[in-house]
Enzyme design. Structure first.
Site, PDB file in Angstrom:
ATOM      1  N   GLU A 316       0.820  -1.217   0.000  1.00 39.65           N
ATOM      2  CA  GLU A 316       0.000   0.000   0.000  1.00 39.65           C
ATOM      3  C   GLU A 316       0.853   1.266   0.000  1.00 39.65           C
ATOM      4  OE1 GLU A 316      -2.767  -0.503   3.318  1.00 39.65           O
ATOM      5  OE2 GLU A 316      -4.208  -1.352   1.911  1.00 39.65           O
ATOM      6  N   ARG A 360      -6.423 -10.716  -6.203  1.00 36.34           N
ATOM      7  CA  ARG A 360      -5.717 -10.250  -4.996  1.00 36.34           C
ATOM      8  C   ARG A 360      -5.496 -11.370  -3.973  1.00 36.34           C
ATOM      9  NH1 ARG A 360      -7.784  -5.281  -1.065  1.00 36.34           N
ATOM     10  NH2 ARG A 360      -6.570  -5.893   0.740  1.00 36.34           N
ATOM     11  N   LYS A 384      -2.221 -11.872   8.072  1.00 31.73           N
ATOM     12  CA  LYS A 384      -3.614 -11.656   8.485  1.00 31.73           C
ATOM     13  C   LYS A 384      -4.392 -12.962   8.359  1.00 31.73           C
ATOM     14  CE  LYS A 384      -3.912  -6.726   7.443  1.00 31.73           C
ATOM     15  NZ  LYS A 384      -4.625  -5.621   6.790  1.00 31.73           N
ATOM     16  N   ASP A 389      -8.416  -9.013   3.687  1.00 31.43           N
ATOM     17  CA  ASP A 389      -8.159  -7.945   4.647  1.00 31.43           C
ATOM     18  C   ASP A 389      -9.214  -7.847   5.748  1.00 31.43           C
ATOM     19  OD1 ASP A 389      -7.276  -5.723   5.921  1.00 31.43           O
ATOM     20  OD2 ASP A 389      -7.841  -4.295   4.377  1.00 31.43           O
ATOM     21  N   GLU A 417     -12.714  -2.105  12.026  1.00 27.62           N
ATOM     22  CA  GLU A 417     -12.652  -1.369  10.759  1.00 27.62           C
ATOM     23  C   GLU A 417     -13.778  -1.778   9.814  1.00 27.62           C
ATOM     24  OE1 GLU A 417      -8.950  -1.923   8.675  1.00 27.62           O
ATOM     25  OE2 GLU A 417      -9.673  -0.911   6.873  1.00 27.62           O
TER      26      GLU A 417
HETATM   27  C1  BDP Z   1      -6.186  -2.154   5.906  1.00 30.55           C
HETATM   28  C2  BDP Z   1      -6.490  -0.795   6.440  1.00 30.55           C
HETATM   29  C3  BDP Z   1      -5.325   0.155   6.352  1.00 30.55           C
HETATM   30  C4  BDP Z   1      -4.103  -0.511   6.959  1.00 30.55           C
HETATM   31  C5  BDP Z   1      -3.850  -1.825   6.253  1.00 30.55           C
HETATM   32  C6  BDP Z   1      -2.721  -2.626   6.867  1.00 30.55           C
HETATM   33  O1  BDP Z   1      -7.565  -0.287   5.698  1.00 30.55           O
HETATM   34  O2  BDP Z   1      -5.671   1.317   7.038  1.00 30.55           O
HETATM   35  O3  BDP Z   1      -2.994   0.321   6.818  1.00 30.55           O
HETATM   36  O4  BDP Z   1      -4.971  -2.644   6.365  1.00 30.55           O
HETATM   37  O5  BDP Z   1      -3.014  -3.622   7.516  1.00 30.55           O
HETATM   38  O6  BDP Z   1      -7.163  -2.989   6.448  1.00 30.55           O
HETATM   39  O7  BDP Z   1      -1.565  -2.300   6.688  1.00 30.55           O
END
Ligand code: BDP
Length: 728
Positions: A316, A360, A384, A389, A417
């Protein structure tokens, strides 16, 4: 005159009953004490039993940890038992609690717990009855003082949950090494995905001011076995490595040390440039290696038991080794090398995805599996629970069970979240349990994620579990009082992945609210269905990521037009006139090949895919017949409506317990459930109306009709202000 006094009294009384809520200055239960609430034991028989066993306490040892044990007992026992504790040096009568290690107490060493102590490592504990000089006593023992602290919290939990301790015999030890919380806190104190106020780290007043909250934070974490904390956002500010911030960190480390908690920091991969003034951050450059080594030396000079670095790299937009044509292993190893002489570890996150990847789901596995065996022994890969996510339901990430030679730990999300922030009740214990119990079949049947993570499937050098805990300055830490329960559950499961979400929910309710069965029965059921309700009204049957972009709060299954397809919702649900769902079978993206058999085969076939995961793996005809006999379309509608009904049921249960707990927390949760009900209806109606544009099928008559049309719900995405957005 008489009349006016009466009228006055009447007025006062009515105003009390009209405005029953709390006023400034009153002593209310605001949730600050969380599960260390230590509510007085009212049952007289139990109370006598406890008093008989705990009338005096003998503490052996002088370490700072022994001091915090004493402090905790001083807080807890008077509240729980209405008893001033007397501390003495010697066991002198029946009913003494003796706390010590075999080294600190000759009486304990004479009891011969050697065999048991040999099984519980540095952090485990024993609670046993014993005869000491003819007196019947309760003994908490361990190999270290930290073990004793865990034992004390273990005993207090027995009392808080009203267990009979007259025959108690407990042997407990953690199953993983690093039981860690991750804070996504920025140095500005804005918390990424934080919904409970500002960061609890008041960087501006550190190092001078040691906010009492830091100690209570340590108490809460230690009480559930957490032994590590990464204090800053994984989207890391390089200044965390500056002298200025390291000095502040020292204070936190000093406060946490007696509680057995090590500090970690998230680092920014470009720090050698931005903090160190080098012209590269290439991990193979000798100057860069040197810079990291010197930085590690400096940190360990200041914090001798520093835990290590948590790293989000090439993910990201975060910098990483790719810029220098180096892979993850090369990137991680330079840091590992720097930390190794000091016993530190690098926690390297596997949360990666790329616009080039067709699916993904596949990316993390495709990037990391070829590197298995190339990471140094003090690197841990943090994965994770699911491949995408933190969605309300995901199948387990195929990386669990694939990394035979790379320490692999699990990352779970406590902050909600994707679960309605701090406005929805969604106990995550059941999600955590589902993830841990998933069978990878890596080494035959029973190779669950829990076992992989505990190093019982492959022989890992280091093991761990991390929970993303974005608590804040809200008095109750988590915003929604029930988010505390997921924090609690995370700690308990990190200690012992075999515990059940149900027993943990029960414990938490008793410790946080009350032991009254009229409260516990309905509300533990509420907790146990709450996550499923959240799945149902958002993304049932294996749908995923239907969120409005950015804040991830409300529904926007129609999102299609964004710079990257994998940020849109249509990418994930793939609805069209024929059906809905992402084909990941052999004829689709073939992501299922990343699983071991028979998981692969099971997900490859529609008939053997559990319906909860159906649309994760298959593009399914709207008319496909489901187990219930309904068509897929009908089942989807049914699930969305069921989710809303579940929330309404949760509301009824909550309303039924009025008067059994304090008014403040009762009213707070009641109001939040009202918000949740409204949101659930919005989710349901938005999704059902939107998917109907593809299925072209009616909403069956028995269901209430959406109040508005699809355009209206679409307009909400733009017009509704969502508090607590993402803070970068
Ligand atoms: C996503 C979130 C983001 C985090 C990212 C992460 O939206 O804010 O920075 O994961 O885990 O779920 O790095």
């Amino acid at each position: 005159m008489k009349v006016s006094v009466l009228t006055f009294l009447l007025l006062v009384l009515t105003s009390i009953s009209i405005h029953p809520t709390v006023t400034f200055g009153q002593n209310i239960d605001d949730g600050y004490r969380a599960w260390l609430n230590y509510e007085k034991v009212e049952n007289q028989e139990l109370l006598n039993d406890y008093r008989n066993v705990l009338s005096s306490v003998v503490l052996k040892g002088n370490s700072p940890t022994m001091a915090v044990i004493k402090e905790e007992l001083n807080i807890a026992l008077p509240d729980l038992l209405g008893l001033e504790i007397s501390f003495s040096d010697q066991v002198q009568n029946n009913g003494t609690l003796l706390i010590g290690t075999p080294e600190s107490s000759s009486q304990i060493s004479s009891l011969n717990f050697d065999e048991k102590l040999a099984q519980i490592g540095d952090e485990g504990y024993l609670i046993e009855h014993a005869d000491l000089d003819g007196y019947r006593s309760l003994v908490i023992t361990a190999n270290t003082d930290i073990g004793l602290l865990y034992g004390v919290f273990g005993l207090l939990k027995q009392i808080q949950t009203h267990q009979n301790i007259s025959e108690i015999s407990i042997q407990s030890a953690p199953k993983v090494e690093y039981r860690m919380v991750n804070h996504w806190d920025n140095l500005s104190r804005l918390v990424e995905r934080g919904y409970a106020g500002l960061s609890i780290w008041d960087w501006g007043t550190l190092p001078e001011y040691k906010h009492p909250r830091y100690t209570d934070y340590a108490r809460l974490n230690a009480s559930i076995g957490i032994n590590a904390t990464a204090v800053n956002n994984v989207n890391a500010d390089p200044r965390m490595l500056s002298d200025q911030f390291l000095e502040k960190l020292v204070v936190l480390a000093d406060i946490f040390r007696p509680y057995g908690i090590k500090v970690f920091i998230s680092i920014n991969y470009q720090a050698p440039i931005s903090v160190g003034g080098l012209d590269t951050a290439d991990p193979l450059d000798p100057n860069v290696r040197n810079w990291w080594a010197e930085k590690a030396d400096q940190i360990y000079d200041m914090i001798p038991d520093f835990g290590g670095f948590l790293v989000k790299a090439d993910s990201e937009g975060q910098p990483g080794p790719f810029a220098y044509d180096r892979n993850h292993a090369e990137g991680a190893n330079v840091l590992a090398e720097a930390l190794e002489p000091h016993g530190g570890v690098v926690i390297w996150r596997a949360f990666v995805y790329s616009p080039e990847q067709e699916d993904r789901f596949r990316e993390a596995y495709d990037e990391f599996v070829p590197l298995d065996g190339q990471f140094k022994d003090n690197v841990i890969l943090q994965v994770k629970n699911g491949p995408i996510d933190f969605q309300p339901r995901e199948p387990f990430s195929p990386l669990f069970g694939a990394m035979e030679e790379t320490n692999t730990m699990l990352e779970l999300q406590i902050t909600q979240e994707y679960f309605g922030f701090s406005y929805h009740l969604a106990y995550q214990g059941t999600l955590f349990e589902e993830a841990l119990d998933s069978d990878t079949f890596a080494n035959g049947e029973g190779s669950t994620v829990g076992k992989v993570v505990a190093g019982e499937v492959f022989d890992y050098e280091h093991t761990g579990m991390a929970g993303v805990l974005n608590i804040g300055t809200d008095r109750n830490w988590t915003g929604h009082p029930f988010v505390q329960s997921s924090w609690y559950a995370f700690g308990r499961l990190a200690w012992d992945y075999t515990l059940s979400a149900g027993e943990i929910a029960d414990e938490w309710l008793k410790m946080t609210f009350t032991n009254k069965p009229e409260f516990l029965d309905p509300i533990s059921e509420v907790m146990m269905i709450s996550r499923e309700a959240g799945v149902n009204y958002r993304s049932p049957l294996g749908l995923t990521h239907l969120y409005a972009q950015g804040h991830h709060y409300g529904p926007a299954p129609w999102t299609s037009d964004l710079p990257r397809p994998d940020w849109t919702a249509v990418y994930y649900h793939k609805a069209d006139v024929d059906g809905i769902g992402f084909d990941r079978t052999q004829s689709g993206s073939n992501a299922i090949e990343q699983y071991h058999e028979p998981v692969r085969k099971r997900f490859n076939k529609i008939e053997s895919t559990p319906e909860d995961y159906l649309l994760w793996f298959h593009h399914v005809d709207w008319n496909y017949e489901m187990n219930s006999g309904r068509t897929l379309w009908e089942e989807l509608v049914h699930k969305y409506y069921e989710g809303v009904e579940q929330v309404r049921w949760m509301q009824e249960q909550w309303n039924s317990i009025e008067g059994l707990i304090d008014e403040h927390r009762f009213e707070h949760v009641k109001a939040l459930l009202e918000i949740q009900e409204k949101d659930a209806v919005r989710w349901r109606d938005s999704c059902v109306l939107y998917f109907q544009t593809f299925s072209d099928m009616p909403i069956p008559d028995q269901y209430e009709k959406p109040e508005h049309d699809l355009e209206y719900y679409k307009s909400l995405e733009r017009s509704l202000y969502i508090p607590s957005p993402r803070y970068d």
